[in-house]
Design a protein around this motif. Structure first.
Motif, PDB file in Angstrom:
ATOM      1  N   LEU A 124       0.828  -1.202   0.000  1.00  0.00           N
ATOM      2  CA  LEU A 124       0.000   0.000   0.000  1.00  0.00           C
ATOM      3  C   LEU A 124       0.865   1.256   0.000  1.00  0.00           C
ATOM      4  CD1 LEU A 124      -2.893   1.166   0.279  1.00  0.00           C
ATOM      5  CD2 LEU A 124      -2.593   1.050   2.754  1.00  0.00           C
ATOM      6  N   ALA A 125       1.889   1.268   0.836  1.00  0.00           N
ATOM      7  CA  ALA A 125       2.751   2.446   0.924  1.00  0.00           C
ATOM      8  C   ALA A 125       3.469   2.716  -0.390  1.00  0.00           C
ATOM      9  CB  ALA A 125       3.769   2.266   2.055  1.00  0.00           C
ATOM     10  N   GLN A 126       4.039   1.664  -0.985  1.00  0.00           N
ATOM     11  CA  GLN A 126       4.785   1.854  -2.225  1.00  0.00           C
ATOM     12  C   GLN A 126       3.857   2.109  -3.406  1.00  0.00           C
ATOM     13  OE1 GLN A 126       8.087   2.330  -2.590  1.00  0.00           O
ATOM     14  NE2 GLN A 126       7.952   2.394  -0.368  1.00  0.00           N
ATOM     15  N   GLY A 127       2.688   1.479  -3.404  1.00  0.00           N
ATOM     16  CA  GLY A 127       1.729   1.740  -4.467  1.00  0.00           C
ATOM     17  C   GLY A 127       1.233   3.170  -4.429  1.00  0.00           C
ATOM     18  N   THR A 128       0.947   3.662  -3.231  1.00  0.00           N
ATOM     19  CA  THR A 128       0.529   5.060  -3.081  1.00  0.00           C
ATOM     20  C   THR A 128       1.616   6.001  -3.557  1.00  0.00           C
ATOM     21  OG1 THR A 128      -0.859   4.486  -1.181  1.00  0.00           O
ATOM     22  CG2 THR A 128      -0.265   6.794  -1.435  1.00  0.00           C
ATOM     23  N   SER A 129       2.861   5.675  -3.213  1.00  0.00           N
ATOM     24  CA  SER A 129       3.985   6.503  -3.626  1.00  0.00           C
ATOM     25  C   SER A 129       4.117   6.551  -5.138  1.00  0.00           C
ATOM     26  CB  SER A 129       5.281   5.964  -3.007  1.00  0.00           C
ATOM     27  OG  SER A 129       6.392   6.631  -3.533  1.00  0.00           O
TER      28      SER A 129
END
Length: 212
Positions: A169-174
């Motif tokens: 989730l964190a990397q996808g959002t980034s």
């Protein structure tokens, strides 16, 4: 008598922080040596002497970025309750995406940007990203496991799987923040994922059983 050499006329720690910001804004490929010379206000020879070539400087800048990010993450993971503090860490890339159109502003997660630009072609960058993401999962997994024991986080899924979900989730959002400035939608998705991790109170579980 041994030569001690001419002392550097600039603060290397401050220069590294400035280089991090330049790379974070423009990326590795979008930053030239001249950009760094101008942005750091140093001579080209001094830059090479202090940091090596552009690639070496970039990797040092990414390491600095991640060390600061990990310190922020570790502080959040020590909070009780966990999920509100963890939310603040996860929404940061979306918030950065909303200001990415401003000159000199950062774009998403610098480690994620490194993966996009240099992995897997650059073995050292690949190892740096792998180690950093492994560290993220380990830290988050430990915190989630403790939150499960407190009854704050659901134990319907193992803590390591939950940690992998949050890393994704964190990397996808980034990644999305680099092209999509809809921070409200991104934050809503983060809230949805965190709600899925929240433990259901015992009385609600019992009520759900009776309704069947």
């Amino acid at each position: 008598m041994p030569r001690t050499g001419r002392p550097r006329a600039f603060d290397t720690a401050a220069a590294l922080r400035r280089a991090r910001d330049i790379f974070w804004n423009a990326g590795y490929g979008g930053t030239s040596i001249q950009d760094l010379v101008d942005g750091l206000a140093v001579e080209r020879g001094s830059l090479y002497a202090a940091f090596g070539d552009k690639r070496r400087l970039y990797l040092q800048a990414v390491q600095l970025y991640w060390s600061e990010y990990e310190a922020q993450l570790t502080e959040a993971l020590g909070s009780v309750p966990l999920l509100p503090a963890l939310r603040e860490v996860l929404v940061l890339p979306a918030q950065l995406g909303a200001i990415a159109t401003e000159p000199g502003s950062p774009h998403g997660c610098m480690m994620g940007n490194t993966v996009v630009e240099l992995v897997p072609q650059d073995p050292e960058a690949t190892a740096l990203a792998h180690d950093s993401f492994t560290r993220f999962r380990s830290l988050v997994e430990d915190a989630l496991r403790e939150a499960q024991k407190r009854g704050e986080v659901s134990d319907a899924a193992p803590a390591d799987v939950q940690a992998q979900l949050l890393l994704t989730l964190a990397q996808g959002t980034s990644l999305l923040s680099r092209s999509d400035a809809d921070s409200e939608r991104a934050i809503a998705a983060i809230d949805l994922a965190l709600d899925g991790l929240r433990a259901v109170p015992a009385e609600r579980r019992a009520s759900g059983v009776r309704r069947r």
